[in-house]
Design a protein around this motif. Structure first.
Motif, short mmCIF file in Angstrom:
data_model
loop_
_atom_site.label_atom_id
_atom_site.label_comp_id
_atom_site.label_asym_id
_atom_site.label_seq_id
_atom_site.Cartn_x
_atom_site.Cartn_y
_atom_site.Cartn_z
N CYS A 14 0.84 -1.21 0.00
CA CYS A 14 0.00 0.00 0.00
C CYS A 14 0.87 1.25 0.00
O CYS A 14 0.58 2.22 -0.71
N TRP A 56 -9.57 3.16 -1.19
CA TRP A 56 -9.64 1.74 -1.57
C TRP A 56 -10.79 1.04 -0.86
O TRP A 56 -10.61 0.02 -0.18
N THR A 305 -9.84 3.16 -9.18
CA THR A 305 -8.52 2.55 -9.03
C THR A 305 -8.10 1.85 -10.32
O THR A 305 -8.86 1.08 -10.90
N SER A 313 -10.53 -3.32 -4.72
CA SER A 313 -10.94 -1.98 -4.32
C SER A 313 -12.12 -1.50 -5.15
O SER A 313 -12.16 -1.69 -6.36
N SER A 316 -12.13 5.17 -4.23
CA SER A 316 -11.92 6.01 -3.05
C SER A 316 -12.85 7.22 -3.09
O SER A 316 -13.02 7.85 -4.13
#
Length: 338
Positions: A14, A56, A305, A313, A316
């Motif tokens: 990450c 995510w 993403t 994911s 966001s």
């Protein structure tokens, strides 16, 4: 121990994807102050911003970030006049060509501010509190430059209840203090005029060690590393009511590759705007926002993403709410920072 190693591997991945230890912001264009302390006091009111980011979504333990920032100019030029040279009533619409005819560099003045950021990723929660100072000076009739510093403290907390160990006694994370407090220092430089801005800043200048082991000699400790930011934007007038504002943000955090964000914001008068963003090897984003009179504004963005995390994911979400306090000149749209 195996599960801990798996978590550490995921957490390191990450960090590599986001290219930073500090939080990611898609809507940096709405609040560059969160990245650069030199912006403190750039407008002629008390600028308050609150933001929340859920990164995510759908990935267990993914980062969640909340922040609050406040900054304002100080000094007699602000108390008895307008340090940012905006006429009574807010002046002309900053997204119109006529704004260029009235724009003047700010009078020399000081700015102060405060930021509080909470970032949670997996079992680790980090809280940063910083006080900011900046000084603004006009170098031509329409161009300002400012320098700023921020100093504070970082609290790093490890929630051991979220870690399942094969061996309950694991010296890699130890049994000592759950909290660590580390000093923090940032600095920045900002150049701005009626149609453009450019800035550089550095966060985490103090390379404080980070680790939870009872035996730091046998187990190597992590370390806070400096984060370097360079950003620039330019306003293109598309008529009497519309403006396009392309901007770029480059983040450098050794030893991972540099991260590049490219943004485009399309604004109509001082009422609403839409935009898009591309973050290299990570995500595309859509953004929108509007101003509510001379009291507040709000912005929302959604990241799609594109990295390897797109299999787990669902993107966001990020929302930013701004308040214009002590807005005696009834400004309905930021005059100096757009």
């Amino acid at each position: 121990m195996k599960r801990l190693l798996v978590f550490i591997a995921v957490f390191a991945t990450c960090f590599a994807v986001s290219a930073q230890q500090r939080p990611q912001y898609t809507q940096y264009i709405l609040n560059n102050f969160i990245l650069n302390p030199a912006i403190a006091g750039i407008e002629n009111y008390v600028d308050v911003k609150a933001g929340y980011r859920n990164q995510w979504q759908g990935l267990s333990g993914a980062p969640e970030t909340s922040y609050l920032s406040v900054h304002a100019p100080i000094g007699k030029s602000f108390l008895y006049g307008t340090s940012t040279s905006v006429p009574q009533g807010g002046g002309t619409n900053p997204n119109s060509r006529s704004y260029l005819q009235n724009y003047m560099a700010s009078e020399p003045h000081h700015g102060v501010g405060f930021t509080a950021v909470s970032d949670k990723a997996g079992p680790i929660t980090r809280t940063d509190l910083n006080f900011n100072y900046a000084y603004h000076i006009g170098i031509t009739e329409q161009i300002n430059v400012s320098v700023g510093v921020a100093a504070g403290v970082s609290k790093i907390y490890l929630d051991r209840s979220q870690i399942i160990l094969e061996n309950p006694v694991d010296q890699a994370i130890g049994t000592g203090s759950y909290d660590q407090f580390k000093p923090d220092l940032s600095a920045g430089l900002w150049l701005y005029g009626p149609r453009y801005f450019a800035g550089v800043s550095a966060q985490q200048l103090l390379k404080s060690p980070i680790g939870f082991s009872d035996d730091p000699v046998a187990y190597s400790q992590g370390r806070k590393v400096p984060h370097l930011f360079a950003t620039a934007g330019y306003k293109v007038y598309l008529g009497d009511d519309f403006a396009a504002i392309p901007s770029l943000l480059v983040k450098v955090v050794s030893p991972v590759p540099a991260s590049v964000d490219a943004n485009l914001k399309l604004a109509y008068k001082d009422r609403f705007w839409v935009g898009g963003s591309y973050r290299k090897d990570d995500a595309f984003a859509g953004m929108a926002g509007f101003n509510i009179g001379s009291l507040m504004n709000i912005g929302y963005s959604y990241d799609f993403t594109t990295s390897g995390l797109n299999t787990v994911s669902r993107g966001s979400h990020e929302i930013v709410l701004g308040l214009f306090l002590n807005n005696r000149y009834k400004v309905t749209c930021p005059q100096k920072s757009w």
